[in-house]
Design a protein around this motif. Sequence first.
Motif, short mmCIF file in Angstrom:
data_model
loop_
_atom_site.label_atom_id
_atom_site.label_comp_id
_atom_site.label_asym_id
_atom_site.label_seq_id
_atom_site.Cartn_x
_atom_site.Cartn_y
_atom_site.Cartn_z
N LEU A 101 0.75 3.66 -9.75
CA LEU A 101 0.17 3.37 -8.44
C LEU A 101 0.73 4.31 -7.39
O LEU A 101 0.00 4.80 -6.52
CB LEU A 101 0.48 1.92 -8.06
N ARG A 102 2.01 4.62 -7.48
CA ARG A 102 2.64 5.52 -6.51
C ARG A 102 2.05 6.93 -6.62
O ARG A 102 1.71 7.56 -5.60
CB ARG A 102 4.15 5.56 -6.75
N LEU A 103 1.93 7.43 -7.84
CA LEU A 103 1.39 8.78 -8.03
C LEU A 103 -0.05 8.88 -7.54
O LEU A 103 -0.42 9.84 -6.85
CB LEU A 103 1.48 9.16 -9.50
N THR A 104 -0.85 7.89 -7.89
CA THR A 104 -2.25 7.90 -7.47
C THR A 104 -2.38 7.80 -5.95
O THR A 104 -3.22 8.46 -5.33
CB THR A 104 -3.03 6.76 -8.14
N SER A 105 -1.54 6.96 -5.36
CA SER A 105 -1.59 6.77 -3.91
C SER A 105 -1.15 8.03 -3.16
O SER A 105 -1.75 8.40 -2.14
CB SER A 105 -0.70 5.59 -3.50
N TRP A 106 -0.11 8.71 -3.67
CA TRP A 106 0.31 9.96 -3.02
C TRP A 106 -0.77 11.03 -3.17
O TRP A 106 -1.04 11.80 -2.23
CB TRP A 106 1.62 10.46 -3.63
N ALA A 107 -1.39 11.10 -4.36
CA ALA A 107 -2.48 12.06 -4.56
C ALA A 107 -3.64 11.77 -3.61
O ALA A 107 -4.24 12.67 -3.03
CB ALA A 107 -2.94 12.04 -6.01
N SER A 108 -3.95 10.48 -3.45
CA SER A 108 -5.02 10.07 -2.53
C SER A 108 -4.67 10.41 -1.09
O SER A 108 -5.53 10.85 -0.31
CB SER A 108 -5.27 8.57 -2.68
N ALA A 119 -6.16 3.43 4.95
CA ALA A 119 -5.50 2.16 4.65
C ALA A 119 -5.20 1.97 3.17
O ALA A 119 -4.13 1.46 2.81
CB ALA A 119 -6.36 0.99 5.16
N LEU A 120 -6.13 2.37 2.29
CA LEU A 120 -5.95 2.06 0.87
C LEU A 120 -4.74 2.75 0.24
O LEU A 120 -3.93 2.08 -0.42
CB LEU A 120 -7.23 2.39 0.11
N PRO A 121 -4.56 4.07 0.39
CA PRO A 121 -3.35 4.67 -0.20
C PRO A 121 -2.07 4.15 0.42
O PRO A 121 -1.04 4.05 -0.26
CB PRO A 121 -3.54 6.17 0.04
N ALA A 122 -2.11 3.80 1.71
CA ALA A 122 -0.92 3.21 2.33
C ALA A 122 -0.60 1.87 1.68
O ALA A 122 0.57 1.56 1.41
CB ALA A 122 -1.15 3.03 3.83
N VAL A 138 -6.71 4.04 -7.28
CA VAL A 138 -5.78 3.06 -6.70
C VAL A 138 -6.31 1.65 -6.93
O VAL A 138 -5.56 0.75 -7.36
CB VAL A 138 -5.58 3.32 -5.19
N LEU A 139 -7.59 1.45 -6.67
CA LEU A 139 -8.19 0.13 -6.89
C LEU A 139 -8.09 -0.29 -8.36
O LEU A 139 -7.75 -1.43 -8.68
CB LEU A 139 -9.67 0.15 -6.47
N GLY A 140 -8.39 0.65 -9.25
CA GLY A 140 -8.37 0.33 -10.67
C GLY A 140 -6.98 -0.03 -11.17
O GLY A 140 -6.83 -0.93 -12.01
N THR A 141 -5.96 0.64 -10.66
CA THR A 141 -4.59 0.34 -11.07
C THR A 141 -4.17 -1.05 -10.64
O THR A 141 -3.57 -1.81 -11.41
CB THR A 141 -3.61 1.38 -10.49
#
Length: 218
Positions: free
Chosen positions: A153-160, A128-131, A203-206
């Motif tokens: 946020l996009r880069l971190t979420s895709w990496a996650s 759920a979080l990276p989505a 992701v949370l930190g961003t």
Amino acid sequence: MNGTHVTRALATASQAGTAASVVGATVLHVGWAQKFDAVRQTVSDYALDEDADRVFTATVACLSAGSTALLASVVRSRLPVGPTATALLGTWCAGLALCAAFRTDPSDSPPTREGLVHRYACAGAVAALPAAGLLAARRLGRLPALRNVARSLRLTSWASTAAGAAFLVTHLCAQAPSTPAARWIGSRHGLAERVTLALELGVLGTLAGAVRDGRAHT
């Protein structure tokens, strides 16, 4: 205290909760390094030790509290992330709470109801979080003042997301190690989980930084 200050205080509390969870995880890895293999075993396995269980519960509770504070700050700030991203962030929070309340099963034991709740709650939270991050990044990117935040946020979420997929592969291989390659991949189950969790903390930190620094525009 006005609404802006409350929002920023909640975002700061979110960062504090995340930081406290990192401290707790460090204590677990250092204090029980001789009993648990960080490459093979998941973080949830610490809960199977009577002494480590207290630290594990406190660690997940700190992360859950911090994530809930983030959710509240995002809602109060009216950060334009959209209702779906907000709901997914809430799913992450609920999943963490269930992970703390229900223990995982030992790897050599048959699954129990409690263990299954823990497993699926963790899977739901991790997905759920990276989505949520990707959906939020799409909306934030439409605002010039938030484009840098959206990009990060996009880069971190895709990496996650990629790390989460790798974690799933190691889990499946650990459950059915039918070949030498599958056994080797499955033996990296714990490492894959830790990489995934580290990226999800990013992701949370961003998101928390965007709210706390006053970069959210209504």
